[in-house]
Design an enzyme around this catalytic site. Structure first.
Site, PDB file in Angstrom:
ATOM      1  N   LYS A 195     -11.871   0.297   5.546  1.00  0.00           N
ATOM      2  CA  LYS A 195     -12.319  -0.441   4.360  1.00  0.00           C
ATOM      3  C   LYS A 195     -13.412  -1.452   4.741  1.00  0.00           C
ATOM      4  O   LYS A 195     -14.466  -1.043   5.164  1.00  0.00           O
ATOM      5  CB  LYS A 195     -11.111  -1.088   3.686  1.00  0.00           C
ATOM      6  CG  LYS A 195      -9.877  -0.167   3.592  1.00  0.00           C
ATOM      7  CD  LYS A 195     -10.063   1.022   2.664  1.00  0.00           C
ATOM      8  CE  LYS A 195      -8.962   2.079   2.779  1.00  0.00           C
ATOM      9  NZ  LYS A 195      -7.585   1.615   2.664  1.00  0.00           N
ATOM     10  N   TYR A 210       0.866  -1.178   0.000  1.00  0.00           N
ATOM     11  CA  TYR A 210       0.000   0.000   0.000  1.00  0.00           C
ATOM     12  C   TYR A 210       0.912   1.241   0.000  1.00  0.00           C
ATOM     13  O   TYR A 210       1.880   1.307   0.774  1.00  0.00           O
ATOM     14  CB  TYR A 210      -0.886  -0.026   1.248  1.00  0.00           C
ATOM     15  CG  TYR A 210      -1.735   1.204   1.409  1.00  0.00           C
ATOM     16  CD1 TYR A 210      -2.823   1.436   0.572  1.00  0.00           C
ATOM     17  CD2 TYR A 210      -1.446   2.155   2.376  1.00  0.00           C
ATOM     18  CE1 TYR A 210      -3.601   2.574   0.707  1.00  0.00           C
ATOM     19  CE2 TYR A 210      -2.219   3.298   2.518  1.00  0.00           C
ATOM     20  CZ  TYR A 210      -3.294   3.499   1.682  1.00  0.00           C
ATOM     21  OH  TYR A 210      -4.050   4.632   1.815  1.00  0.00           O
ATOM     22  N   ASP A 267      -0.796  -7.263   6.688  1.00  0.00           N
ATOM     23  CA  ASP A 267      -1.877  -6.309   6.421  1.00  0.00           C
ATOM     24  C   ASP A 267      -3.002  -7.107   5.763  1.00  0.00           C
ATOM     25  O   ASP A 267      -2.898  -7.526   4.614  1.00  0.00           O
ATOM     26  CB  ASP A 267      -1.356  -5.195   5.501  1.00  0.00           C
ATOM     27  CG  ASP A 267      -2.422  -4.150   5.150  1.00  0.00           C
ATOM     28  OD1 ASP A 267      -3.621  -4.464   5.250  1.00  0.00           O
ATOM     29  OD2 ASP A 267      -2.042  -3.035   4.749  1.00  0.00           O
TER      30      ASP A 267
HETATM   31  C1  LIG Z   1      -6.277   2.094   3.061  1.00  0.00           C
HETATM   32  C2  LIG Z   1      -5.206   1.122   3.346  1.00  0.00           C
HETATM   33  C3  LIG Z   1      -4.247   1.354   4.346  1.00  0.00           C
HETATM   34  C4  LIG Z   1      -4.196   2.637   5.137  1.00  0.00           C
HETATM   35  O1  LIG Z   1      -5.308   2.774   5.956  1.00  0.00           O
HETATM   36  P1  LIG Z   1      -5.943   4.207   6.370  1.00  0.00           P
HETATM   37  O2  LIG Z   1      -7.139   3.800   7.179  1.00  0.00           O
HETATM   38  O3  LIG Z   1      -6.258   4.940   5.110  1.00  0.00           O
HETATM   39  O4  LIG Z   1      -4.893   4.903   7.181  1.00  0.00           O
HETATM   40  C5  LIG Z   1      -3.299   0.365   4.574  1.00  0.00           C
HETATM   41  N1  LIG Z   1      -3.273  -0.779   3.865  1.00  0.00           N
HETATM   42  C6  LIG Z   1      -4.179  -1.031   2.907  1.00  0.00           C
HETATM   43  C7  LIG Z   1      -4.109  -2.320   2.153  1.00  0.00           C
HETATM   44  C8  LIG Z   1      -5.171  -0.096   2.604  1.00  0.00           C
HETATM   45  O5  LIG Z   1      -6.045  -0.350   1.621  1.00  0.00           O
END
Ligand SMILES: *Cc1c(COP(=O)(O)O)cnc(C)c1O
Length: 388
Positions: free
Chosen positions: A202, A105, A177
């Site tokens: 998300k 990311y 992640d």
């Molecule tokens: C959006 C996202 C992040 C960062 O998260 P935020 O809530 O925007 O700080 C990290 N990893 C992935 C895979 C993401 O899609």
């Protein structure tokens, strides 16, 4: 309601995992405890809550739900996904080394390369499918391995079990992640990871109405270290936002089921469309990582689909994105509504052009976050956008 029903199946945990009825009133959902501080009866004598940076009951309810759905010992809720990642980095010291996936990311890459590299931490970025190369990067300073699977927007996968076995042998912390897959499809702690990280903005939140992050630690001891770093530096999630994410988690299994069904159908539709070049979706037989996906993702392959145009023309992708009507042209992903994004011009614009090219992010690429609307309306919308 018992708070520790770890024998429950996922769909039950999503609703009840780690939850208790509120003791004073029996409220089924935890109240939003909109308070910074808590009364004490004698100095140092309190209900377990003193000050909301350390703990807040609404956040605790969410954190217990997070631990339950990821099958960990401790959940922690943060003010964003990046704040959660930042907390893991605070376990490190100067001269420590991190091995990370080469397709991260963008915000994670930016934090590693432009913030923490200035604090004396060294980063190696590697293709995690080249396990020999990966192994060769370990030395006595290696303290953390960071993986994201599937990745954004190319849907590359990394074999969590294979990487976990190497990390275990080398006694190095392994963080995943899990934002794209969610614990409905993939539970890294069960496959040998030590920490799971989420952008709860998300799929966990799921309604595009909150910015939030999460960590889940496999052991109580690691959870305590992370909680100390969170408490000592302060990026906690507020009670209102904690409530929203907890509410989102209660329908995670239902939403993910439909995201997967719709994602698979959209990917199959795109694959046979004459205007489409490549389609990137872990659930397609044609996807280079389909066998890893089948091994470690259970119940489907998610709602994220990326494609290119056969013409290879940037103008075609822009015209397509200007015409979609049910899909909204916007950044972010994982909400109930379908979104469409142009990685090169939007989410990945901060990556220099030659790096984008090297990764395979082309100017004719479109990334879809397929929502939970009726599939017929989604396909009809894509069809009219191709045809206009
Ligand atoms: C959006 C996202 C992040 C960062 O998260 P935020 O809530 O925007 O700080 C990290 N990893 C992935 C895979 C993401 O899609």
């Amino acid at each position: 309601m018992n708070t520790n029903l770890n024998y429950m199946k996922f769909n039950t945990k999503a609703i009840h995992g780690g939850q208790q009825h509120e003791p004073a009133t029996g409220a089924v959902m935890p109240p939003v405890f909109q308070t910074s501080t808590f009364a004490q009866t004698s100095p140092g004598v309190h209900s377990g809550y003193e000050y909301s940076r350390a703990a807040n009951p609404t956040r605790t309810a969410l954190e217990n739900a997070l631990a339950s759905i990821e099958n960990g010992a401790r959940g922690l809720a943060f003010s964003s996904g990046l704040a959660a990642t930042d907390c893991v980095m605070k376990l490190l010291k100067p001269n420590d080394e991190v091995i990370a996936m080469d397709d991260l990311y963008g915000g994670t890459y930016r934090m590693f390369s432009r913030i923490y590299s200035h604090f004396g931490i060294k980063f190696h970025f590697v293709d995690m499918n080249d396990l020999d190369k990966f192994k060769s990067l370990f030395n006595e300073n290696t303290k953390l391995v960071w993986v994201e699977t599937p990745t954004n927007p190319l849907m590359k996968l990394a074999d969590i079990e294979a990487i976990a076995a190497i990390c275990k042998e080398k006694q190095v912390l392994f963080a995943v992640d899990n934002t794209f897959a969610t614990p409905y499809l993939q539970q890294p702690l069960n496959m040998g990871a030590d920490i799971v990280m989420h952008s709860a903005t998300k799929y966990l939140g799921g309604h595009s109405d909150v910015i939030a992050g999460a960590l889940v630690a496999k052991t109580e001891e690691l959870g305590e270290k992370l909680h100390f770093a969170q408490f000592a530096t302060g990026a906690t999630l507020g009670p209102q936002d904690s409530y929203l994410v907890l509410r989102g988690i209660k329908t995670l299994h239902l939403r993910m089921q439909r995201h997967c069904e719709n994602g698979q159908k959209v990917a199959e539709y795109l694959e046979q469309h004459p205007a489409v070049g490549k389609v990137f979706y872990p659930g397609l037989e044609s996807h280079p990582y389909n066998s890893i996906a089948k091994k470690q993702m259970k119940g489907g392959f998610g709602g994220m689909v990326t494609f290119t145009f056969k013409s290879g023309k940037k103008e075609d992708s822009i015209a397509f994105l200007e015409r979609v009507k049910v899909f909204t042209l916007a950044e972010s992903l994982g909400g109930v509504e379908s979104l469409a994004n142009h990685p090169a011009l939007m989410t990945h614009a901060s990556i220099p052009e030659e790096n984008r090219k090297a990764l395979g992010i082309t100017d004719d690429m479109v990334r879809l976050s397929v929502g939970v609307e009726d599939i017929d309306d989604l396909i009809a919308d894509l069809e009219q956008a191709f045809n206009a």
